[in-house]
Design a protein around this motif. Sequence first.
Motif, PDB file in Angstrom:
ATOM      1  N   ARG A 136      37.634  31.802  48.999  1.00 54.46           N
ATOM      2  CA  ARG A 136      37.458  32.509  48.004  1.00 54.46           C
ATOM      3  C   ARG A 136      36.786  31.825  46.716  1.00 54.46           C
ATOM      4  NH1 ARG A 136      42.309  37.045  46.441  1.00 54.46           N
ATOM      5  NH2 ARG A 136      40.765  37.161  44.777  1.00 54.46           N
ATOM      6  N   GLN A 137      35.705  32.185  46.542  1.00 51.71           N
ATOM      7  CA  GLN A 137      34.829  31.267  45.619  1.00 51.71           C
ATOM      8  C   GLN A 137      34.907  31.778  44.364  1.00 51.71           C
ATOM      9  OE1 GLN A 137      33.817  28.178  46.739  1.00 51.71           O
ATOM     10  NE2 GLN A 137      34.813  28.930  48.745  1.00 51.71           N
ATOM     11  N   GLN A 138      35.565  32.970  43.882  1.00 51.92           N
ATOM     12  CA  GLN A 138      35.233  33.468  42.629  1.00 51.92           C
ATOM     13  C   GLN A 138      36.473  34.587  42.432  1.00 51.92           C
ATOM     14  OE1 GLN A 138      32.324  36.439  42.195  1.00 51.92           O
ATOM     15  NE2 GLN A 138      32.019  36.218  44.561  1.00 51.92           N
ATOM     16  N   ASP A 139      36.921  34.848  41.225  1.00 50.13           N
ATOM     17  CA  ASP A 139      37.861  35.911  40.783  1.00 50.13           C
ATOM     18  C   ASP A 139      37.387  37.112  41.596  1.00 50.13           C
ATOM     19  OD1 ASP A 139      39.829  36.390  38.350  1.00 50.13           O
ATOM     20  OD2 ASP A 139      38.365  37.980  38.672  1.00 50.13           O
ATOM     21  N   TYR A 140      38.575  38.020  41.790  1.00 51.31           N
ATOM     22  CA  TYR A 140      38.381  39.019  42.466  1.00 51.31           C
ATOM     23  C   TYR A 140      37.391  40.019  41.748  1.00 51.31           C
ATOM     24  CZ  TYR A 140      41.685  41.478  39.347  1.00 51.31           C
ATOM     25  OH  TYR A 140      41.967  42.083  38.156  1.00 51.31           O
ATOM     26  N   ARG A 141      37.444  39.974  40.665  1.00 45.22           N
ATOM     27  CA  ARG A 141      36.451  40.964  39.804  1.00 45.22           C
ATOM     28  C   ARG A 141      34.833  40.846  40.325  1.00 45.22           C
ATOM     29  NH1 ARG A 141      39.708  39.706  33.984  1.00 45.22           N
ATOM     30  NH2 ARG A 141      39.653  37.948  35.336  1.00 45.22           N
ATOM     31  N   GLY A 142      34.449  39.706  40.593  1.00 40.02           N
ATOM     32  CA  GLY A 142      33.443  39.225  41.003  1.00 40.02           C
ATOM     33  C   GLY A 142      32.596  39.895  42.216  1.00 40.02           C
ATOM     34  N   TYR A 143      33.672  40.379  43.156  1.00 37.75           N
ATOM     35  CA  TYR A 143      33.500  41.021  44.487  1.00 37.75           C
ATOM     36  C   TYR A 143      33.030  42.517  44.130  1.00 37.75           C
ATOM     37  CZ  TYR A 143      35.533  37.214  47.022  1.00 37.75           C
ATOM     38  OH  TYR A 143      35.534  35.860  47.384  1.00 37.75           O
TER      39      TYR A 143
END
Length: 220
Positions: A186-193
């Motif tokens: 995971r490369q980012q906060d979940y909200r970025g998905y």
Amino acid sequence: MLLSPKYQFLFVHIAKTGGTSIRAALETLRWRDPWYYPMFLCSRLSHLSGHRLATKLPRHAKVIAAQELLPKEFFDGLFKFAFVRNPWDLQVSSFHHLRRERPQLLIGHDSFEQFLRYKLDPARPYQYHLDTSITLQTDYLIDLKGQIIVDFIGRYERLHDDFNAACARIGITPPALPHARKSRDRQQDYRGYYTDTTAELVAQHFARDIELLNYQFDPD
């Protein structure tokens, strides 16, 4: 689900909420529990019979299963607890877990949006590894009347603190809590998905969890 007659607790294991780490920590107590050995034997006999003996509480069983199977006084006397997780974050975790361990399930659904739309499509065929993590988390916590019957609900977002609180309720010194199955992709906060549309899909499907467990897409 993890039951300890000696320490009188029942851990309800909801998928993708840190439960594997909690089980790993608490299973060290089994060797001190004289009931562990007959429980292990019954579990093996059930396995050898293709589980036709029904002597084992499944790993991701709902609390209602234990309530129906165990004597009332024994069940009522147990400290019953579970951990929950932000539904939007949970679906991102599920996506990466399946991509690592069961990539064949994502063929044709490679992006997170494709995965989510397929997963939440009520017309698709049942698939255990997809459906376990779209079951409402509150379904694991309620009785037949819809009332929450666990004594403590911890949160993945404060896993260590809430695990320590659960151990205090059990009456044990908190064992080391390993970070089992730690995700490194995971490369980012979940909200970025999410787009606004896909965030709303999760909001609709998990509306009861979001309301009863007081989660938001953007807690900030």
